[in-house]
Design an enzyme around this catalytic site. Structure first.
Site, PDB file in Angstrom:
ATOM      1  N   LYS B  26      -0.401  -3.111   6.910  1.00 34.27           N
ATOM      2  CA  LYS B  26       0.359  -3.176   8.255  1.00 34.27           C
ATOM      3  C   LYS B  26      -0.803  -3.357   9.261  1.00 34.27           C
ATOM      4  O   LYS B  26      -0.542  -4.209  10.316  1.00 34.27           O
ATOM      5  CB  LYS B  26       1.005  -1.691   8.575  1.00 34.27           C
ATOM      6  CG  LYS B  26       1.999  -1.786   9.731  1.00 34.27           C
ATOM      7  CD  LYS B  26       2.691  -0.584   9.830  1.00 34.27           C
ATOM      8  CE  LYS B  26       3.888  -0.709   8.854  1.00 34.27           C
ATOM      9  NZ  LYS B  26       4.566   0.626   8.563  1.00 34.27           N
ATOM     10  N   ARG B  96       2.364   5.675  12.017  1.00 32.56           N
ATOM     11  CA  ARG B  96       2.962   4.901  10.715  1.00 32.56           C
ATOM     12  C   ARG B  96       1.894   4.735   9.615  1.00 32.56           C
ATOM     13  O   ARG B  96       0.733   4.490   9.926  1.00 32.56           O
ATOM     14  CB  ARG B  96       3.734   3.692  11.092  1.00 32.56           C
ATOM     15  CG  ARG B  96       4.603   3.861  12.086  1.00 32.56           C
ATOM     16  CD  ARG B  96       5.386   2.317  12.385  1.00 32.56           C
ATOM     17  NE  ARG B  96       6.305   2.007  11.728  1.00 32.56           N
ATOM     18  CZ  ARG B  96       6.814   0.884  11.968  1.00 32.56           C
ATOM     19  NH1 ARG B  96       6.452   0.029  12.836  1.00 32.56           N
ATOM     20  NH2 ARG B  96       8.078   0.671  11.065  1.00 32.56           N
ATOM     21  N   GLY B 105       8.773   2.332   2.439  1.00 32.33           N
ATOM     22  CA  GLY B 105       9.327   3.630   2.588  1.00 32.33           C
ATOM     23  C   GLY B 105       8.823   4.857   1.744  1.00 32.33           C
ATOM     24  O   GLY B 105       9.461   5.769   1.500  1.00 32.33           O
ATOM     25  N   MET B 107       5.985   6.310   2.119  1.00 34.63           N
ATOM     26  CA  MET B 107       5.065   7.099   3.077  1.00 34.63           C
ATOM     27  C   MET B 107       5.939   7.290   4.142  1.00 34.63           C
ATOM     28  O   MET B 107       6.878   6.741   4.512  1.00 34.63           O
ATOM     29  CB  MET B 107       3.846   6.759   3.155  1.00 34.63           C
ATOM     30  CG  MET B 107       3.073   7.051   1.899  1.00 34.63           C
ATOM     31  SD  MET B 107       1.336   6.642   1.881  1.00 34.63           S
ATOM     32  CE  MET B 107       1.487   4.857   2.300  1.00 34.63           C
ATOM     33  N   ARG B 345       4.595  -9.067   6.837  1.00 41.66           N
ATOM     34  CA  ARG B 345       4.036  -8.867   5.503  1.00 41.66           C
ATOM     35  C   ARG B 345       4.645  -9.972   4.532  1.00 41.66           C
ATOM     36  O   ARG B 345       5.723 -10.523   4.947  1.00 41.66           O
ATOM     37  CB  ARG B 345       4.031  -7.491   4.919  1.00 41.66           C
ATOM     38  CG  ARG B 345       5.410  -7.139   4.668  1.00 41.66           C
ATOM     39  CD  ARG B 345       5.587  -5.821   4.286  1.00 41.66           C
ATOM     40  NE  ARG B 345       7.088  -5.172   4.246  1.00 41.66           N
ATOM     41  CZ  ARG B 345       7.401  -4.109   4.013  1.00 41.66           C
ATOM     42  NH1 ARG B 345       6.562  -2.947   4.042  1.00 41.66           N
ATOM     43  NH2 ARG B 345       8.545  -3.664   3.932  1.00 41.66           N
ATOM     44  N   HIS B 467      16.782   0.092   0.916  1.00 39.51           N
ATOM     45  CA  HIS B 467      15.857   0.802  -0.015  1.00 39.51           C
ATOM     46  C   HIS B 467      16.383   0.047  -1.360  1.00 39.51           C
ATOM     47  O   HIS B 467      15.697  -0.430  -2.146  1.00 39.51           O
ATOM     48  CB  HIS B 467      15.830   2.153   0.169  1.00 39.51           C
ATOM     49  CG  HIS B 467      14.931   2.600  -0.736  1.00 39.51           C
ATOM     50  ND1 HIS B 467      15.189   3.155  -2.070  1.00 39.51           N
ATOM     51  CD2 HIS B 467      13.559   2.692  -1.029  1.00 39.51           C
ATOM     52  CE1 HIS B 467      14.381   3.632  -2.846  1.00 39.51           C
ATOM     53  NE2 HIS B 467      13.126   3.280  -2.203  1.00 39.51           N
ATOM     54  N   SER B 790      -6.224 -11.115 -36.132  1.00 37.51           N
ATOM     55  CA  SER B 790      -5.111 -11.080 -35.298  1.00 37.51           C
ATOM     56  C   SER B 790      -4.832  -9.717 -34.701  1.00 37.51           C
ATOM     57  O   SER B 790      -4.910  -8.893 -35.718  1.00 37.51           O
ATOM     58  CB  SER B 790      -3.589 -11.677 -35.898  1.00 37.51           C
ATOM     59  OG  SER B 790      -2.619 -11.409 -35.077  1.00 37.51           O
ATOM     60  N   CYS B 856      -1.040 -10.112 -31.861  1.00 33.18           N
ATOM     61  CA  CYS B 856       0.488 -10.033 -32.165  1.00 33.18           C
ATOM     62  C   CYS B 856       1.325  -8.578 -31.974  1.00 33.18           C
ATOM     63  O   CYS B 856       2.316  -8.728 -32.459  1.00 33.18           O
ATOM     64  CB  CYS B 856       0.722 -10.876 -33.792  1.00 33.18           C
ATOM     65  SG  CYS B 856       0.042  -9.374 -34.943  1.00 33.18           S
ATOM     66  N   TYR B 876      -5.235 -17.228 -28.904  1.00 27.89           N
ATOM     67  CA  TYR B 876      -3.898 -17.243 -28.487  1.00 27.89           C
ATOM     68  C   TYR B 876      -3.207 -15.854 -27.916  1.00 27.89           C
ATOM     69  O   TYR B 876      -3.724 -14.822 -28.866  1.00 27.89           O
ATOM     70  CB  TYR B 876      -2.998 -17.806 -29.482  1.00 27.89           C
ATOM     71  CG  TYR B 876      -2.940 -17.350 -30.915  1.00 27.89           C
ATOM     72  CD1 TYR B 876      -2.153 -16.393 -31.113  1.00 27.89           C
ATOM     73  CD2 TYR B 876      -3.965 -17.611 -31.714  1.00 27.89           C
ATOM     74  CE1 TYR B 876      -2.036 -15.749 -32.281  1.00 27.89           C
ATOM     75  CE2 TYR B 876      -3.803 -16.916 -33.159  1.00 27.89           C
ATOM     76  CZ  TYR B 876      -3.095 -15.991 -33.278  1.00 27.89           C
ATOM     77  OH  TYR B 876      -2.923 -15.262 -34.624  1.00 27.89           O
TER      78      TYR B 876
END
Lengths: 902, 902
Positions: B26, B96, B105, B107, B345, B467, B790, B856, B876
């Site tokens: 912010k 804030r 929301g 804090m 934001r 919210h 694997s 895997c 992989y």
């Protein structure tokens, strides 16, 4: 070109005793004996590397080997003036195995090689002794048939060659082999050759070269026979060493009554006493003595029969001990009054003897203290601590005439169990009755496994150097041999002993220190060392105890590792201190929860559904724990005490029987159904990987809190009484730093509360077990919090391997048999688990250079594991009280980089 | 001196958007907006470092902080021409929170700070608007009371300040807050101050400086409130980041009817469509919109009410998107027709929207393909694959009039389950009924956990930026908000909806794509992408599918990791191929043993006591296995197929019910007692660590043999049919090289036998799972045999942690709550387990540089884990078919070193 063949003779040697790896123990020592001028028949050694080549190349020889052997045979013909395969003046040889490490009787030997139908008559003519020639020939055929051609007896039957011998003896009404005449022996030869023809479909090979090649291959092959594999497994001998082959000119102990053969130890292999100790047989060949077929004469009798040979032997004894600086095991043959040495090696001995001999050699100035440490195996210390039969029980047994026989005391100690006649059935017998004693006419290398499993071994035949005796002594088995009164019928599985009938499965007791055999299982009592430590015997009256103390003193001079013990009660702690422990490495607090009222309070705690109720129950446990800890602190007199917080899953504390569950319901004022529900709720699929260790303490911090309170209150109280205390609080089953921090915070908070209340402080540490692989590999992080690590190698092995110790029985046998595993990782720390430990040590030290490192798993008392612990840089090992002396020696050996010969 | 305070105003800024770590999101963006000339009320930001200092130093400020704040306030007074705490010309500020990562929301915020009884009258006088002054004051007291003084409502009760508001409104017969007059508001102020006095025992603090200090500390403290901790846990935000505090001149949206406040997204956050999308409230302050107390107006209406402000907003929208090159979420306030920006934001969005926005920005030339990858979270791809309600079921429901209400479609997808009114009861409801839908008037950050657990969320109040809507969209929850027909009575746990009564536990269905609410649980059908893949919809007709394809194409340009799938049946393999899998990473052969006749043959095999009988049973299984493998080979069209040999312990295959056990006895021709005995015999204390994996194959090589035969016979048959095959045989649970070698030998022998019989060859590999810590640390040795590894991260996590997945439910909650664990290691690979994997990769490559490496375990489909797999150098990852598209994106992000903002 690689040298494959090494010669030895009085005229010169290619090798010496330093070349054991290449020539095997026997080959290296034959060369060495030649070098120091002892009378050794000339011969040559084929290297172990040739054997390794043989296995690596599909059972073929290296190219150059045959040429080198032919050249060596030619040299030997020249050296002896005889000719190989010649009928007039034949050179006969022995072919014997000989590995780097001694593996007595494990591999094969062929004597009298070179004989055939023609040569035997040539020998007969040349020696003018046809009986001798035929005796040698029938022996050769038997050995060749057995070893090279693989002709064996079947179960319950004797070797077919032995059967022929027995039937001819019976027919001739002669008791002993040496009473047979040349005709009778010729009959045996012919019958044996027929057996060969029948069993192999081919006549007995009569070409000397063929005989030599086949025999050499047979010796190579014997390296991979079952009993050799089993032996290597037990003694951890690598398979890729291979065996050498020794080809040596024959000398004959069976040429007549001025001949003989024998084996001897330069000192008593059973007690270690400095006396010449051995046995011999007149008119016999080598294997007769060891095989226990005839009971041999004591060596001292040789003095009367052949005084010159005896004197020469005594000289050699002294020369060998001076040269090798150790007790020697020798083989000799006397041919027509002339002495020949066939082998020498460091003699196998009992633990008792090993320790006595080493200390005596030290006193005699032959070796120094460091060498003393190299002359024993750490495990041999057990022999000093082994139980003996209760003297009163013996008296009762004698009164009741249950002392039914007496044999030779071949392996000290006391053993009792059920009679088992077959080695491969010992396991089943143990399963049925708990303990078994193996009873055999004689044992052979095939029996190793059964001997290992039995409490003790009893044989009807054989002497102190028989196979049974050798193996039993080395393995610390209680053993009685040559108990002639035994008549064993393998078929009916019954033996009669002086009129008593003993069936398979009957209880029996044997005393390996006296040779006595008793009916029934007798109770045992502790060793002399134990008696001194217990105060029932004076130290000054026990030379065994004195040797024990001296050995420990020497060990302590060298070792760098501290030795602690695992003990949960003051009594155990006291024994451990007597054995030299310098602290407790693992005090399992949960064992304290089981006795009397405690278990009920514990169960109340487990049943509680709220923290308040749990605290109420914990309040009841607090005084018990405090009292226990105080007792241990007092016993340890200022040595550090590592106390582990609660570890096992809670369900282990709940009653399993309906009766106890009912009592619990009643005591706790709840219904039985509620108890069942809680038992059910606590059930886990894999309790080993479940809610236990610090996981309990994190869920129920009040448990850790109570334990910490008990520890610090006890510590303050004991310190106030003037005894120093060093508590080390150990958090179990930690996997990551936050777990440790969570529990550490509880411990430190409670410590401060107690110190404030008591108005005093106690130094303490908070550390952790390293028993989970994740902890081992993140030890650098964990050491940010933990002041010490103690390796819990039981759990680390379980989780590191993914193997549950409760379940691995189902496959570990397959693993061992198929060579997948060589060593039980729960006995000796596995190399993979060692890597995890190494990571942990490195990580721990990187973060906290002075971190204290120890081990408290079962393997902490295993000499090989202790060596690793030393090498990796631990500060201490902790083991069960009775293994503390072993650990002291093992730690010294690790520091010196020595260990007894395998 | 450390700079603790950073100023921002039109006249200049200390910070910019690159300084998020120090100023929070912010603060950084407020400065940035000033820089690019947007109208931002001036103010200053206290750094996150100050917050970290606060926590590290026992909740105290750094020494220099107070001075810097005072200096900044003085500067602000100069900049605004007002005075802090002054009654005549007061400077009011907002306080804030603003962390590095957006935590909407989570804090706390305090508006209108600086008011007291005197100042409020000064404001009234200066603005000539006493209603506004009182409204601001009552809001300030409420927020300060709640956030700073901790005055909360109890369960079932509203916040006491809200209660006062409601009772005054009721008394005045006014529906909305903005209808109250100054007297009524003053009444609220006085009542609120009384509540403060009663609850805290002290009067409301009237010194502006005290207010500021207390508020700053409250914001610091809010970093550690429960919901913030929970939020960080879910989003993996480190605790040590801390929050910044933004102190900004107040502008007022509640000053009259030419005032208002609103929030907006520069594009549709639900669908991603390029339209301006937002909501505002006239005469209101910021929190009113987000809190969902009044249902706000659509942003388009602003065009009529205040056209100038609307046009300005549209300009800002374009400017922000051009500047930030992303969709922005903005907050604005209009004070007497003047627009002020309070926040911007990157906007939270649904997966659907994220993907569409990223691709649209690409088309608009605002970003490149690499940036597309950084603009989405891999997990968001799931949104494209999520089920929708079956249209037929919907028709039926409508016919039966079960469509009872319609709200705002805030989170696309379809959810059905039982009604649950309390977040902390969702788990219990799920336990009872399987699925739950959370129904609330509105949600607050306290509800996060319950929302996470529920299938979907339905609220009576709030708009698309409430919210509930924000959280649901981001977490991929199906969500309907602002469904005004709902009348919920929390006390009786009943809601009425247009005359229908719905009780807690009743079944309900909500459509997050249309906003519809139905009675009863409706069946769902697959997503559009799934329909195209299933052939029930044409690709050309689905823009969703086109976006999906395009995204996959872009991902494939960047990724280095191959993506495989875990599939045990041809059908699964086909889906995976459609999703882009290039092979099977894990085919579990045991799943094939369960269907129909197979299970009986399997059981016969297990009951067999001899190898012969086992082989008989295995012969029956062979054709089944062969057929299965052939089906999979065909489906995979030449892609590699990794087949794991039998893994689970045998007891898993035996019947557990008496009925099935009887049938088994009958089929096998044995007694029930014998079946029981075998079941008993196979029981294990810790089956996870028992006789399973390759341990079975070593004990029973004939099982491995049968499986190998099935694999190679199938491979030959399929290859003969012209389809390429690449079998990779994988040995499970290997701990050491000899185990691997043992099983490899069986596989290779059978392969040769099959090839010989079939007269052809097939290329294949033999490799191993790395799923045991010992294997990981001795991978260098194992790679001597294994051609591929694997990683079985499920078992590796179990053994590496010593935690059983079946049992860890008992303590994992405690661990999460106490912060001992932050991430479930079975979801995302734990850092300690990563170390084990790293050792294995290094060891494997050292021995066999070109070794093939994959994973895997379940974690193979988790983006964070995929990032690690990329970094550590695997070839992989293999995951469940439906996660293949996610894995493709995650692999691309890993290769690019990007990932969506947290």
């Amino acid at each position: 070109m690689t040298k494959r063949v090494f010669k030895f003779s009085a005229s010169g040697c290619d090798g010496d005793r330093e070349m054991k790896n290449l020539l095997g123990g026997k080959g290296a020592n034959l060369a060495e004996m030649c070098k120091i001028g002892l009378p050794v028949p000339p011969g040559f050694t084929i290297t172990t590397e040739s054997c390794v080549h043989y296995y690596k190349n599909n059972n073929t020889w290296p190219e150059e080997l045959e040429g080198q052997i032919r050249e060596a045979i030619a040299w030997l013909e020249k050296d002896t003036g005889k000719k190989f395969g010649d009928a007039e003046n034949p050179l006969l040889v022995s072919v014997r195995s000989g590995a780097r490490a001694s593996m007595p009787g494990m591999m094969d030997t062929i004597l009298n090689l070179g004989l055939n139908d023609k040569v035997v008559e040539g020998i007969a003519k040349k020696t003018n002794n046809r009986r001798f020639a035929m005796d040698s020939y029938r022996r050769f055929i038997k050995m060749f048939g057995d070893v090279v051609l693989g002709i064996k007896g079947e179960k319950g039957h004797e070797n077919p060659f032995e059967e022929i011998l027995h039937s001819v003896k019976k027919k001739a009404k002669k008791e002993f082999d040496n009473e047979l005449n040349d005709k009778e022996l010729e009959e045996i030869v012919n019958a044996s050759k027929e057996v060969v023809l029948k069993k192999t479909g081919k006549p007995f090979p009569d070409n000397a070269w063929d005989q030599l090649k086949l025999s050499t291959n047979a010796v190579f092959s014997s390296w991979m026979n079952e009993r050799a594999i089993e032996y290597r497994r037990i003694y951890k001998i690598p398979e890729d060493w291979g065996t050498a082959v020794n080809i040596q000119t024959m000398v004959f102990g069976n040429m007549g009554d001025d001949c003989g053969t024998g084996v001897a130890f330069t000192r008593d292999a059973a007690t270690g006493e400095n006396v010449f100790y051995g046995e011999f047989l007149m008119n016999a060949q080598g294997e007769d003595v060891v095989a226990g077929i005839r009971t041999p004469n004591k060596i001292i009798e040789l003095k009367n029969i052949m005084p010159k040979a005896y004197d020469q032997l005594m000289e050699i004894r002294e020369k060998l001990e001076q040269h090798y600086r150790d007790m020697q095991d020798i083989e000799f043959t006397i041919e027509n009054n002339k002495l020949f040495m066939l082998q020498c090696r460091n003699g196998k001995r009992t633990g008792l003897a090993a320790i006595r001999i080493a200390l005596d050699l030290l006193d005699e100035g032959k070796i120094d203290e460091k060498t003393v440490m190299s002359k024993i195996e750490a495990d041999q210390v057990t022999f000093l601590l082994r139980p003996i039969f209760n003297e009163d029980a013996k008296k009762v047994a004698k009164k009741e005439k249950r002392d039914i026989a007496k044999g030779l005391a071949a392996g000290p100690g006391a053993a009792a169990g059920r009679v088992c006649f077959f080695s491969d059935e010992v396991d089943a017998m143990k399963k049925k009755y708990g303990k078994a004693v193996l009873v055999r006419n004689e044992t052979s290398p095939e029996d190793i496994k059964g001997m290992e499993a039995a409490e003790g071994v009893l044989t009807a035949r054989g002497g102190m150097t028989s196979h049974a005796a050798l193996v039993a002594r080395q393995r610390g088995k209680t053993c009685v041999v040559g108990c002639k009164e035994l008549e064993i019928d393998y078929k009916t599985r019954i033996m009669t002993v002086n009129g008593h009938t003993v069936k398979e499965g009957d209880p029996i007791s044997i005393d390996g220190s006296t040779g006595e055999v008793y009916l029934g299982e007798m109770p045992t009592s502790p060793s002399e060392v134990m008696e001194v430590l217990n105060g029932t015997k004076k130290a000054s009256e026990s030379s065994t105890f004195k040797r024990f103390s001296r050995l420990m003193e020497i060990a302590d001079k060298f070792r760098r590792l501290d030795i602690r013990t695992n003990a949960d009660a003051p009594g155990e702690a006291e024994i451990a201190i007597a054995f030299g422990a310098k602290g407790i490495g693992l005090c399992r607090t949960e064992h304290m929860f089981f006795g009397g009222e405690r278990i009920w309070a514990m169960r109340e705690m487990i049943l509680a559904h709220t923290e308040t109720d749990r605290r109420k129950a914990l309040d009841k446990l607090l005084p018990f724990q405090r009292e226990d800890f105080a007792g241990i602190f007092k016993a340890m007199k200022g040595y550090p005490v590592t106390i582990r917080t609660l570890d096992p899953p809670l369900h282990e504390f709940l009653p399993q029987t309906e009766k106890d569950q009912k009592e619990l319901a009643q005591r706790a004022g709840i219904t039985l159904a509620q108890v069942h529900a809680r038992v059910e709720e606590l059930h886990e699929s894999n309790p080993m990987l479940g809610h236990r260790g610090c996981r309990l303490g994190i869920t129920y911090p009040e448990i850790t809190e109570m334990q910490a309170r008990a520890i610090f209150e006890a510590a303050c109280d004991v310190k106030k009484a003037g005894i120093e205390v060093k508590p080390e609080v150990m958090i179990p089953l930690v996997t990551c730093l936050p777990e440790f921090k969570n529990q550490e915070a509880v411990v430190r908070r409670v410590a401060e509360e107690v110190f404030k209340a008591k108005g005093m402080r106690v130094d303490y540490m908070v550390g952790t077990m390293i028993e989970i692989p994740r902890a081992a590999v993140t030890a650098d992080e964990i050491a940010q919090g933990a002041e010490f690590f103690s390796f819990g190698t039981n759990d680390l092995t379980q989780t590191g391997f993914g193997i549950s110790r409760d379940d691995y029985g189902k496959f570990i046998k397959d693993y061992m048999e198929k060579g997948v595993m060589k060593v039980d990782p729960f006995v000796s720390i596995d190399p993979g688990i060692q890597r995890l430990m190494k990571y942990a040590v490195e990580g721990g030290k990187a973060t906290r250079p002075n971190i204290k490192l120890g081990i408290c798993g079962e393997q902490g008392g295993d000499p090989d594991s202790i060596r690793f612990c030393h090498d990796v840089g631990l500060n201490y090992v902790s083991c069960s009280p009775y293994r503390v002396p072993i650990a002291r020696v093992a730690a010294a050996q690790a520091a010196l980089g020595v260990g007894s010969e395998k």
